[in-house]
Design a protein around this motif. Structure first.
Motif, PDB file in Angstrom:
ATOM      1  N   CYS A 133      21.611  23.282 -36.538  1.00 55.67           N
ATOM      2  CA  CYS A 133      21.890  24.633 -37.004  1.00 55.67           C
ATOM      3  C   CYS A 133      22.336  24.553 -38.469  1.00 55.67           C
ATOM      4  O   CYS A 133      22.447  23.464 -39.031  1.00 55.67           O
ATOM      5  N   THR A 134      22.578  25.687 -39.075  1.00 55.62           N
ATOM      6  CA  THR A 134      22.995  25.739 -40.472  1.00 55.62           C
ATOM      7  C   THR A 134      24.178  26.682 -40.615  1.00 55.62           C
ATOM      8  O   THR A 134      24.267  27.681 -39.880  1.00 55.62           O
ATOM      9  N   PRO A 135      25.086  26.411 -41.543  1.00 56.30           N
ATOM     10  CA  PRO A 135      26.226  27.316 -41.776  1.00 56.30           C
ATOM     11  C   PRO A 135      25.795  28.723 -42.186  1.00 56.30           C
ATOM     12  O   PRO A 135      26.597  29.659 -42.123  1.00 56.30           O
ATOM     13  N   ARG A 136      24.534  28.903 -42.578  1.00 55.87           N
ATOM     14  CA  ARG A 136      24.039  30.229 -42.921  1.00 55.87           C
ATOM     15  C   ARG A 136      23.887  31.131 -41.701  1.00 55.87           C
ATOM     16  O   ARG A 136      23.761  32.339 -41.830  1.00 55.87           O
TER      17      ARG A 136
ATOM     18  N   ILE B  63      25.104  20.124 -34.311  1.00 54.73           N
ATOM     19  CA  ILE B  63      26.235  20.590 -33.512  1.00 54.73           C
ATOM     20  C   ILE B  63      26.156  19.913 -32.154  1.00 54.73           C
ATOM     21  O   ILE B  63      25.146  20.025 -31.456  1.00 54.73           O
ATOM     22  N   THR B  64      27.203  19.192 -31.781  1.00 58.60           N
ATOM     23  CA  THR B  64      27.201  18.477 -30.507  1.00 58.60           C
ATOM     24  C   THR B  64      28.276  19.050 -29.589  1.00 58.60           C
ATOM     25  O   THR B  64      29.345  19.470 -30.036  1.00 58.60           O
ATOM     26  N   GLY B  65      27.956  19.062 -28.307  1.00 58.61           N
ATOM     27  CA  GLY B  65      28.889  19.603 -27.339  1.00 58.61           C
ATOM     28  C   GLY B  65      29.049  18.709 -26.131  1.00 58.61           C
ATOM     29  O   GLY B  65      28.143  17.937 -25.781  1.00 58.61           O
TER      30      GLY B  65
ATOM     31  N   GLY C 250      25.372  17.060 -43.343  1.00 55.98           N
ATOM     32  CA  GLY C 250      24.727  16.155 -44.282  1.00 55.98           C
ATOM     33  C   GLY C 250      23.221  16.081 -44.201  1.00 55.98           C
ATOM     34  O   GLY C 250      22.605  15.280 -44.910  1.00 55.98           O
ATOM     35  N   PHE C 251      22.583  16.885 -43.358  1.00 57.89           N
ATOM     36  CA  PHE C 251      21.121  16.897 -43.272  1.00 57.89           C
ATOM     37  C   PHE C 251      20.604  18.019 -44.175  1.00 57.89           C
ATOM     38  O   PHE C 251      20.148  19.053 -43.699  1.00 57.89           O
ATOM     39  N   ASP C 252      20.714  17.805 -45.478  1.00 55.42           N
ATOM     40  CA  ASP C 252      20.518  18.867 -46.465  1.00 55.42           C
ATOM     41  C   ASP C 252      21.488  19.997 -46.118  1.00 55.42           C
ATOM     42  O   ASP C 252      22.677  19.739 -45.990  1.00 55.42           O
TER      43      ASP C 252
ATOM     44  N   PHE D 182      26.458  29.059 -35.980  1.00 59.88           N
ATOM     45  CA  PHE D 182      27.269  27.962 -36.519  1.00 59.88           C
ATOM     46  C   PHE D 182      28.718  28.418 -36.693  1.00 59.88           C
ATOM     47  O   PHE D 182      29.661  27.765 -36.229  1.00 59.88           O
ATOM     48  N   ARG D 183      28.896  29.558 -37.331  1.00 61.61           N
ATOM     49  CA  ARG D 183      30.247  30.041 -37.631  1.00 61.61           C
ATOM     50  C   ARG D 183      30.992  30.422 -36.347  1.00 61.61           C
ATOM     51  O   ARG D 183      32.201  30.191 -36.230  1.00 61.61           O
TER      52      ARG D 183
END
Length: 203
Positions: A60-63, A147-149, A140-142, A67-68
């Motif tokens: 996922c991405t913080p965008r 996200i791991t659970g 760190g993947f660009d 993620f948030r």
């Protein structure tokens, strides 16, 4: 050993997006998260078990609000839809707009249930459900992260449960799986074959 060199092999320009240039097969799941007083659902295909224990991860991405939300609540669900749920899966990707909250439109189109051990949602009719606590986020993947659970609870449609007395080929013929063909296609997997493992192979 010869070097890779064949007139049928083409070098790919890594300055462009590699994964848009080839076909790959992936699972397709819907990640559910709590978002304030409401919730969010989002389809993901970069997903995987992590080892053979009770761990699960996805990219996922913080965008993205997914993620948030997970950063804040530290939990999420994963619903594995059946092939006949492809339209609902697509609708869960409905973008937000300034006029409405995404969940308002999804509620109109999807059959959504609350997970058993958390407030995050799941999609009704899926064949596998995971309810997960956040384990860690690996950046760190660009501009993407893994996200791991830790799987808190899991539930399966009885028709998809592996039972030694059942013929697996026939079981999957009657109860096919949904696969995502990146980017932008999907497949209904019903014809399967025994994998030719070498003698004495162990996982």
């Amino acid at each position: 050993m010869d070097t890779l060199n064949d007139r049928h092999i083409q070098s790919l320009d890594l300055s462009e997006t590699l994964w848009d240039r080839v076909f790959t097969v992936a699972p397709l799941v819907i990640i559910g998260t709590e978002e304030g007083e409401s919730y969010d659902m989002a389809p993901k295909h970069m997903v995987t078990p992590l080892g053979f224990g009770n761990y699960f991860g996805f990219v996922c991405t913080p965008r993205h609000s997914t993620f948030r939300n997970i950063q804040q609540t530290r939990e999420f669900t994963a619903s594995f839809p059946k092939p006949d749920q492809i339209v609902q899966t697509s609708l869960s990707a409905t973008p937000r707009s300034d006029c409405y909250h995404k969940a308002e439109d999804i509620l109109q189109s999807l059959s959504v249930l609350q997970a058993k051990t958390m407030r995050a949602p799941v999609i009704a009719g899926a064949y596998l459900y995971l309810e997960c606590d956040l384990f860690k986020i690996i950046d760190g993947f660009d501009d993407y992260s893994l996200i791991t659970g830790t799987i808190r609870a899991a539930y399966v449609d009885k028709d998809y449960l592996k039972v030694s007395e059942w013929d697996e080929r026939e079981q999957l013929m009657k109860n096919p799986l949904l696969a995502y063909i990146a980017q932008g296609r999907f497949a209904k997997i019903s014809e399967t074959y025994n994998f030719p493992f070498p003698k004495n192979f162990k996982k």
